[in-house]
Design a protein around this motif. Sequence first.
Motif, PDB file in Angstrom:
ATOM      1  N   SER A   1       0.824  -1.212   0.000  1.00 55.67           N
ATOM      2  CA  SER A   1       0.000   0.000   0.000  1.00 55.67           C
ATOM      3  C   SER A   1       0.861   1.266   0.000  1.00 55.67           C
ATOM      4  O   SER A   1       0.383   2.342  -0.355  1.00 55.67           O
ATOM      5  CB  SER A   1      -0.938  -0.004   1.206  1.00 55.67           C
ATOM      6  OG  SER A   1      -0.179  -0.044   2.388  1.00 55.67           O
ATOM      7  N   CYS A   2       2.142   1.141   0.370  1.00 56.94           N
ATOM      8  CA  CYS A   2       3.038   2.303   0.348  1.00 56.94           C
ATOM      9  C   CYS A   2       3.533   2.593  -1.075  1.00 56.94           C
ATOM     10  O   CYS A   2       4.214   3.589  -1.309  1.00 56.94           O
ATOM     11  CB  CYS A   2       4.231   2.077   1.274  1.00 56.94           C
ATOM     12  SG  CYS A   2       5.294   0.736   0.722  1.00 56.94           S
ATOM     13  N   GLY A   3       3.215   1.696  -2.014  1.00 55.44           N
ATOM     14  CA  GLY A   3       3.617   1.901  -3.407  1.00 55.44           C
ATOM     15  C   GLY A   3       4.890   1.181  -3.798  1.00 55.44           C
ATOM     16  O   GLY A   3       5.323   1.247  -4.947  1.00 55.44           O
ATOM     17  N   ASP A   4       5.508   0.498  -2.835  1.00 59.57           N
ATOM     18  CA  ASP A   4       6.736  -0.258  -3.126  1.00 59.57           C
ATOM     19  C   ASP A   4       6.392  -1.720  -3.393  1.00 59.57           C
ATOM     20  O   ASP A   4       5.406  -2.238  -2.875  1.00 59.57           O
ATOM     21  CB  ASP A   4       7.719  -0.168  -1.957  1.00 59.57           C
ATOM     22  CG  ASP A   4       8.197   1.254  -1.748  1.00 59.57           C
ATOM     23  OD1 ASP A   4       8.302   1.988  -2.746  1.00 59.57           O
ATOM     24  OD2 ASP A   4       8.444   1.631  -0.594  1.00 59.57           O
ATOM     25  N   SER A   5       7.264  -2.349  -4.173  1.00 61.27           N
ATOM     26  CA  SER A   5       6.978  -3.742  -4.512  1.00 61.27           C
ATOM     27  C   SER A   5       8.133  -4.648  -4.101  1.00 61.27           C
ATOM     28  O   SER A   5       9.267  -4.189  -3.896  1.00 61.27           O
ATOM     29  CB  SER A   5       6.712  -3.882  -6.009  1.00 61.27           C
ATOM     30  OG  SER A   5       7.865  -3.534  -6.723  1.00 61.27           O
TER      31      SER A   5
ATOM     32  N   GLY B   1      11.859  -0.842  -3.119  1.00 61.21           N
ATOM     33  CA  GLY B   1      11.524  -0.141  -1.875  1.00 61.21           C
ATOM     34  C   GLY B   1      12.725   0.487  -1.184  1.00 61.21           C
ATOM     35  O   GLY B   1      13.825   0.561  -1.722  1.00 61.21           O
ATOM     36  N   CYS B   2      12.466   0.886   0.051  1.00 55.29           N
ATOM     37  CA  CYS B   2      13.456   1.615   0.848  1.00 55.29           C
ATOM     38  C   CYS B   2      14.544   0.688   1.417  1.00 55.29           C
ATOM     39  O   CYS B   2      14.480  -0.526   1.242  1.00 55.29           O
ATOM     40  CB  CYS B   2      12.722   2.285   2.000  1.00 55.29           C
ATOM     41  SG  CYS B   2      11.905   1.070   3.050  1.00 55.29           S
ATOM     42  N   GLY B   3      15.484   1.275   2.139  1.00 60.89           N
ATOM     43  CA  GLY B   3      16.569   0.501   2.747  1.00 60.89           C
ATOM     44  C   GLY B   3      16.035  -0.550   3.710  1.00 60.89           C
ATOM     45  O   GLY B   3      16.586  -1.651   3.806  1.00 60.89           O
ATOM     46  N   ALA B   4      14.956  -0.208   4.413  1.00 58.31           N
ATOM     47  CA  ALA B   4      14.373  -1.171   5.358  1.00 58.31           C
ATOM     48  C   ALA B   4      13.815  -2.374   4.603  1.00 58.31           C
ATOM     49  O   ALA B   4      13.932  -3.513   5.066  1.00 58.31           O
ATOM     50  CB  ALA B   4      13.265  -0.497   6.172  1.00 58.31           C
ATOM     51  N   THR B   5      13.237  -2.128   3.453  1.00 63.46           N
ATOM     52  CA  THR B   5      12.693  -3.240   2.656  1.00 63.46           C
ATOM     53  C   THR B   5      13.824  -4.113   2.136  1.00 63.46           C
ATOM     54  O   THR B   5      13.697  -5.344   2.089  1.00 63.46           O
ATOM     55  CB  THR B   5      11.865  -2.703   1.471  1.00 63.46           C
ATOM     56  OG1 THR B   5      11.053  -1.651   1.953  1.00 63.46           O
ATOM     57  CG2 THR B   5      11.008  -3.787   0.875  1.00 63.46           C
ATOM     58  N   ILE B   6      14.922  -3.493   1.745  1.00 59.83           N
ATOM     59  CA  ILE B   6      16.078  -4.267   1.279  1.00 59.83           C
ATOM     60  C   ILE B   6      16.591  -5.162   2.419  1.00 59.83           C
ATOM     61  O   ILE B   6      16.831  -6.358   2.226  1.00 59.83           O
ATOM     62  CB  ILE B   6      17.202  -3.323   0.776  1.00 59.83           C
ATOM     63  CG1 ILE B   6      16.729  -2.566  -0.466  1.00 59.83           C
ATOM     64  CG2 ILE B   6      18.482  -4.102   0.481  1.00 59.83           C
ATOM     65  CD1 ILE B   6      17.634  -1.429  -0.900  1.00 59.83           C
TER      66      ILE B   6
ATOM     67  N   GLY C   1       8.838   4.390  11.587  1.00 51.47           N
ATOM     68  CA  GLY C   1       7.962   4.556  10.424  1.00 51.47           C
ATOM     69  C   GLY C   1       8.172   3.516   9.349  1.00 51.47           C
ATOM     70  O   GLY C   1       7.563   3.600   8.272  1.00 51.47           O
ATOM     71  N   HIS C   2       9.044   2.538   9.607  1.00 48.82           N
ATOM     72  CA  HIS C   2       9.328   1.534   8.570  1.00 48.82           C
ATOM     73  C   HIS C   2       9.031   0.103   9.005  1.00 48.82           C
ATOM     74  O   HIS C   2       9.497  -0.834   8.361  1.00 48.82           O
ATOM     75  CB  HIS C   2      10.785   1.654   8.110  1.00 48.82           C
ATOM     76  CG  HIS C   2      11.002   2.835   7.232  1.00 48.82           C
ATOM     77  ND1 HIS C   2      10.850   2.786   5.863  1.00 48.82           N
ATOM     78  CD2 HIS C   2      11.294   4.123   7.539  1.00 48.82           C
ATOM     79  CE1 HIS C   2      11.072   3.997   5.365  1.00 48.82           C
ATOM     80  NE2 HIS C   2      11.346   4.816   6.355  1.00 48.82           N
ATOM     81  N   THR C   3       8.251  -0.067  10.060  1.00 50.54           N
ATOM     82  CA  THR C   3       7.936  -1.443  10.453  1.00 50.54           C
ATOM     83  C   THR C   3       7.077  -2.128   9.385  1.00 50.54           C
ATOM     84  O   THR C   3       7.134  -3.341   9.227  1.00 50.54           O
ATOM     85  CB  THR C   3       7.221  -1.501  11.824  1.00 50.54           C
ATOM     86  OG1 THR C   3       6.152  -0.576  11.808  1.00 50.54           O
ATOM     87  CG2 THR C   3       8.167  -1.184  12.950  1.00 50.54           C
ATOM     88  N   HIS C   4       6.284  -1.334   8.649  1.00 55.23           N
ATOM     89  CA  HIS C   4       5.428  -1.947   7.617  1.00 55.23           C
ATOM     90  C   HIS C   4       6.265  -2.613   6.509  1.00 55.23           C
ATOM     91  O   HIS C   4       5.776  -3.497   5.812  1.00 55.23           O
ATOM     92  CB  HIS C   4       4.477  -0.914   6.995  1.00 55.23           C
ATOM     93  CG  HIS C   4       5.157   0.065   6.098  1.00 55.23           C
ATOM     94  ND1 HIS C   4       5.768   1.202   6.569  1.00 55.23           N
ATOM     95  CD2 HIS C   4       5.351   0.056   4.770  1.00 55.23           C
ATOM     96  CE1 HIS C   4       6.297   1.856   5.553  1.00 55.23           C
ATOM     97  NE2 HIS C   4       6.057   1.181   4.446  1.00 55.23           N
ATOM     98  N   CYS C   5       7.520  -2.204   6.356  1.00 54.50           N
ATOM     99  CA  CYS C   5       8.388  -2.801   5.317  1.00 54.50           C
ATOM    100  C   CYS C   5       8.611  -4.290   5.616  1.00 54.50           C
ATOM    101  O   CYS C   5       8.718  -5.100   4.700  1.00 54.50           O
ATOM    102  CB  CYS C   5       9.717  -2.061   5.245  1.00 54.50           C
ATOM    103  SG  CYS C   5       9.507  -0.269   5.151  1.00 54.50           S
ATOM    104  N   ALA C   6       8.655  -4.619   6.913  1.00 54.33           N
ATOM    105  CA  ALA C   6       8.776  -6.031   7.299  1.00 54.33           C
ATOM    106  C   ALA C   6       7.495  -6.770   6.919  1.00 54.33           C
ATOM    107  O   ALA C   6       7.530  -7.939   6.534  1.00 54.33           O
ATOM    108  CB  ALA C   6       9.036  -6.145   8.803  1.00 54.33           C
ATOM    109  N   GLY C   7       6.364  -6.071   7.022  1.00 59.42           N
ATOM    110  CA  GLY C   7       5.085  -6.667   6.626  1.00 59.42           C
ATOM    111  C   GLY C   7       5.056  -6.974   5.143  1.00 59.42           C
ATOM    112  O   GLY C   7       4.547  -8.019   4.715  1.00 59.42           O
ATOM    113  N   LEU C   8       5.629  -6.082   4.348  1.00 58.99           N
ATOM    114  CA  LEU C   8       5.662  -6.321   2.896  1.00 58.99           C
ATOM    115  C   LEU C   8       6.482  -7.583   2.604  1.00 58.99           C
ATOM    116  O   LEU C   8       6.075  -8.438   1.808  1.00 58.99           O
ATOM    117  CB  LEU C   8       6.260  -5.114   2.163  1.00 58.99           C
ATOM    118  CG  LEU C   8       6.338  -5.251   0.644  1.00 58.99           C
ATOM    119  CD1 LEU C   8       4.950  -5.350   0.026  1.00 58.99           C
ATOM    120  CD2 LEU C   8       7.097  -4.072   0.025  1.00 58.99           C
ATOM    121  N   ALA C   9       7.621  -7.720   3.280  1.00 59.80           N
ATOM    122  CA  ALA C   9       8.491  -8.873   3.038  1.00 59.80           C
ATOM    123  C   ALA C   9       7.827 -10.177   3.494  1.00 59.80           C
ATOM    124  O   ALA C   9       7.792 -11.163   2.745  1.00 59.80           O
ATOM    125  CB  ALA C   9       9.831  -8.677   3.758  1.00 59.80           C
TER     126      ALA C   9
HETATM  127 FE1  FES Z   1       7.465   1.086   1.257  1.00 61.88          FE
HETATM  128 FE2  FES Z   1       9.578   0.524   2.909  1.00 61.88          FE
HETATM  129  S1  FES Z   1       8.603   2.463   2.532  1.00 61.88           S
HETATM  130  S2  FES Z   1       8.289  -0.842   1.804  1.00 61.88           S
END
Ligand code: FES
Length: 164
Positions: free
Chosen positions: A49-53, A74-79, A115-123
């Motif tokens: 939902s943040c627009g990152d894949s 995505g961001c560094g947290a997603t990486i 503000g980046h805990t949701h990045c773990a949710g994406l993964a």
């Molecule tokens: Fe979108 Fe990290 S800001 S996944």
Amino acid sequence: MTTEWDKYQELVKEQMSKHFTEPYIKHSMEPKNVGDMENANTYISVLGSCGDSMELWLKVKENRIIDAAFMTDGCGATIACGSILTEMAKNKTLGEALAISAKTLIEALGGLPEGHTHCAGLASLTLKKAVLEYMNMKKEPWKKVYTESEKRHNPIRVDETEEL
Ligand code: FES
């Protein structure tokens, strides 16, 4: 021989260590398992939902993940999350892989930037979708007609905040 680039990397790490944990720095700056994979059993593309894949490739043998790779815009947290996710997924049974949650990833990284805990949710959601995709393919092998490129252009949309 130490190059200018090495010195620059060290400087960045030094600055980052003031704000982030050691595992986070390691997995965000030198991520493991990045890139696509030949002969994967499963490929999935997920859009948060943040627009990152995040894209994920799995090699599965006898219900055990023997290899995993990821890509993200995505961001560094997603990486960092994709890197540790793929490391943790290896050698897990499909059932064990489904139990890897956003919380598991956050704990393994020693926390994520505010503000980046949701990045773990994406993964973690991407891994869950990939495991389900693998199971669906086994039930309905005709679904293999959907190519990687088609899936990439039609990513599964998720609300990664639901994982938290
Ligand atoms: Fe979108 Fe990290 S800001 S996944």
